[in-house]
Design an enzyme around this catalytic site. Structure first.
Site, PDB file in Angstrom:
ATOM      1  N   HIS A  32       0.820  -1.203   0.000  1.00 30.87           N
ATOM      2  CA  HIS A  32       0.000   0.000   0.000  1.00 30.87           C
ATOM      3  C   HIS A  32       0.859   1.261   0.000  1.00 30.87           C
ATOM      4  CE1 HIS A  32      -3.512  -2.648   1.360  1.00 30.87           C
ATOM      5  NE2 HIS A  32      -3.735  -2.241   0.138  1.00 30.87           N
TER       6      HIS A  32
ATOM      7  N   HIS B 186      -0.597  -8.420   1.555  1.00 29.80           N
ATOM      8  CA  HIS B 186      -1.697  -8.509   2.519  1.00 29.80           C
ATOM      9  C   HIS B 186      -2.662  -9.653   2.202  1.00 29.80           C
ATOM     10  CE1 HIS B 186      -1.951  -5.254  -0.432  1.00 29.80           C
ATOM     11  NE2 HIS B 186      -3.138  -5.737  -0.683  1.00 29.80           N
TER      12      HIS B 186
ATOM     13  N   HIS C  36     -10.903  -3.609   4.183  1.00 27.24           N
ATOM     14  CA  HIS C  36      -9.489  -3.770   3.841  1.00 27.24           C
ATOM     15  C   HIS C  36      -9.271  -5.146   3.217  1.00 27.24           C
ATOM     16  CE1 HIS C  36      -5.143  -4.157   4.304  1.00 27.24           C
ATOM     17  NE2 HIS C  36      -5.099  -2.839   4.436  1.00 27.24           N
TER      18      HIS C  36
ATOM     19  N   GLU D  22      -6.833  -7.209   3.342  1.00 25.93           N
ATOM     20  CA  GLU D  22      -6.319  -8.253   4.246  1.00 25.93           C
ATOM     21  C   GLU D  22      -7.477  -8.893   5.029  1.00 25.93           C
ATOM     22  OE1 GLU D  22      -3.405  -7.134   7.271  1.00 25.93           O
ATOM     23  OE2 GLU D  22      -3.858  -8.975   8.344  1.00 25.93           O
TER      24      GLU D  22
ATOM     25  N   THR E 235      -3.373  -7.858  10.927  1.00 26.81           N
ATOM     26  CA  THR E 235      -1.984  -7.778  11.418  1.00 26.81           C
ATOM     27  C   THR E 235      -1.550  -6.361  11.794  1.00 26.81           C
ATOM     28  OG1 THR E 235      -1.273  -7.590   9.129  1.00 26.81           O
ATOM     29  CG2 THR E 235      -1.156  -9.790  10.128  1.00 26.81           C
TER      30      THR E 235
ATOM     31  N   SER F 260      -2.648   2.888   3.244  1.00 29.37           N
ATOM     32  CA  SER F 260      -1.908   1.966   4.119  1.00 29.37           C
ATOM     33  C   SER F 260      -2.533   1.948   5.518  1.00 29.37           C
ATOM     34  CB  SER F 260      -0.438   2.413   4.193  1.00 29.37           C
ATOM     35  OG  SER F 260       0.172   1.890   5.344  1.00 29.37           O
TER      36      SER F 260
ATOM     37  N   ASN G  54      -1.591   0.356   8.241  1.00 34.70           N
ATOM     38  CA  ASN G  54      -0.680   0.500   9.390  1.00 34.70           C
ATOM     39  C   ASN G  54      -0.197   1.935   9.538  1.00 34.70           C
ATOM     40  OD1 ASN G  54       2.420   0.514   8.535  1.00 34.70           O
ATOM     41  ND2 ASN G  54       1.297  -0.735   7.070  1.00 34.70           N
TER      42      ASN G  54
ATOM     43  N   SER H  93       5.073   0.026   4.655  1.00 37.99           N
ATOM     44  CA  SER H  93       5.241  -0.041   3.208  1.00 37.99           C
ATOM     45  C   SER H  93       5.854   1.246   2.646  1.00 37.99           C
ATOM     46  CB  SER H  93       3.892  -0.339   2.538  1.00 37.99           C
ATOM     47  OG  SER H  93       2.874   0.421   3.117  1.00 37.99           O
TER      48      SER H  93
HETATM   49 FE1  F3S Z   1       3.814  -8.715   7.309  1.00 38.14          FE
HETATM   50 FE2  F3S Z   1       3.424  -7.233   9.386  1.00 38.14          FE
HETATM   51 FE3  F3S Z   1       4.683  -6.278   7.357  1.00 38.14          FE
HETATM   52  S1  F3S Z   1       1.986  -8.667   8.503  1.00 38.14           S
HETATM   53  S2  F3S Z   1       3.743  -7.286   5.631  1.00 38.14           S
HETATM   54  S3  F3S Z   1       5.408  -7.949   8.661  1.00 38.14           S
HETATM   55  S4  F3S Z   1       3.230  -5.163   8.586  1.00 38.14           S
END
Ligand code: F3S
Length: 275
Positions: free
Chosen positions: A39, A71, A121, A123, A159, A215, A217, A259
């Site tokens: 993302h 994702h 989302h 994911e 996640t 994104s 996160n 990301s």
């Molecule tokens: Fe995986 Fe966590 Fe990155 S699920 S893609 S390590 S934000």
């Protein structure tokens, strides 16, 4: 202005792994990713220069090789890609795959699966597809309080969720459910970035959260920094930063989603230092 970068910021293990896979595969010809690989629009644009194109649906896939993004995807899409005879390159992060497995196992054992996350989302859509027809996504404890739980409930998290929100939802379900099993599936990269962002935000005058608007996160990091009560700005690139925002500020903190590439973080740092 003094600029401090959070201890954990930018590319995580899963994103690096996905990019490495795709760049390696692109050496033998063009390929397509089902939706953006990660993302971050700037990285996706760079990938397009290396013959890695993002398509919105499997019908648009023309190269015969399709990459599943970091994702993850739904079971239906996975099956459809195979049915269409496409060569699948699975770049799903192992942490996302693990949540699918947790959800599938809970559903098989008779639990109604609750996914703490944003139902729109990609994911979360993927996790739901592994979690049986009774599964649902919730994003706040209030949503689960409206429900009466008559059977056992299994809980997993997107996640990139906030730990606090996960704990609140679990506690709210536990108020009425006859049985509950909860797996905190928030990944360590998310937790590291959230903790580091919070610590930094408490010690600076202003925070910049760098990352794609799409994104999840990055959005969570922004939420965390805003709660500290200092000015916080979510920007995708340095060009969005306005001089007015930093007037009178001495120290700026910078964090970035999982990301966000280093070069964008560096541009933000350079711009702020020159202000
Ligand atoms: Fe995986 Fe966590 Fe990155 S699920 S893609 S390590 S934000």
């Amino acid at each position: 202005m003094k600029v401090i970068i959070a201890d954990h910021a930018g590319f995580c293990f899963g994103v690096k792994r996905a990019l490495e896979k795709v760049i390696k595969a692109s050496a033998s010809g063009p390929l397509e990713t089902l939706g953006p690989l990660i993302h971050n629009p700037q990285v996706v644009a760079k990938l397009a220069e290396s013959n890695v194109y993002s398509v919105e649906s499997l019908d648009e896939a023309k190269t015969g090789r399709i990459v599943f993004p970091s994702h993850g995807v739904t079971n239906d899409l996975r099956e459809l890609a195979i049915k269409k005879g496409l060569t699948v390159i699975d770049a799903a992060c192992p942490f996302v795959t693990k949540v699918h497995k947790r959800a599938r196992d809970l559903a098989k054992s008779g639990y109604i699966v609750v996914v703490v996350g944003d139902k729109n989302h990609s994911e979360v859509r993927g996790i739901l597809s592994a979690a049986g027809s009774s599964a649902l996504a919730v994003s706040s404890p209030n949503e689960v309080r409206e429900k009466t739980w008559k059977s056992k409930v299994g809980v997993v998290a997107q996640t990139t969720q906030l730990s606090e929100r996960f704990a609140q939802v679990v506690a709210a379900i536990a108020e009425t459910a006859p049985e509950i099993r909860a797996f905190n599936t928030i990944c360590y990269a998310t937790l590291d970035r959230q903790r580091a962002a919070l610590e930094l935000a408490r010690n600076v005058d202003i925070m910049f959260i760098v990352g794609g608007r799409n994104s999840a996160n990055t959005a969570r990091l922004y939420e965390i920094c805003k709660q500290v009560g200092i000015p916080a700005y979510h920007v995708e690139t340095a060009s969005e930063i306005s001089e007015e925002w930093v007037t009178g500020k001495k120290t700026a903190g910078v964090t970035a989603g999982a990301s966000t590439p280093d070069w964008i973080i560096a541009e933000v740092r350079n711009k702020l230092e020159s202000m």
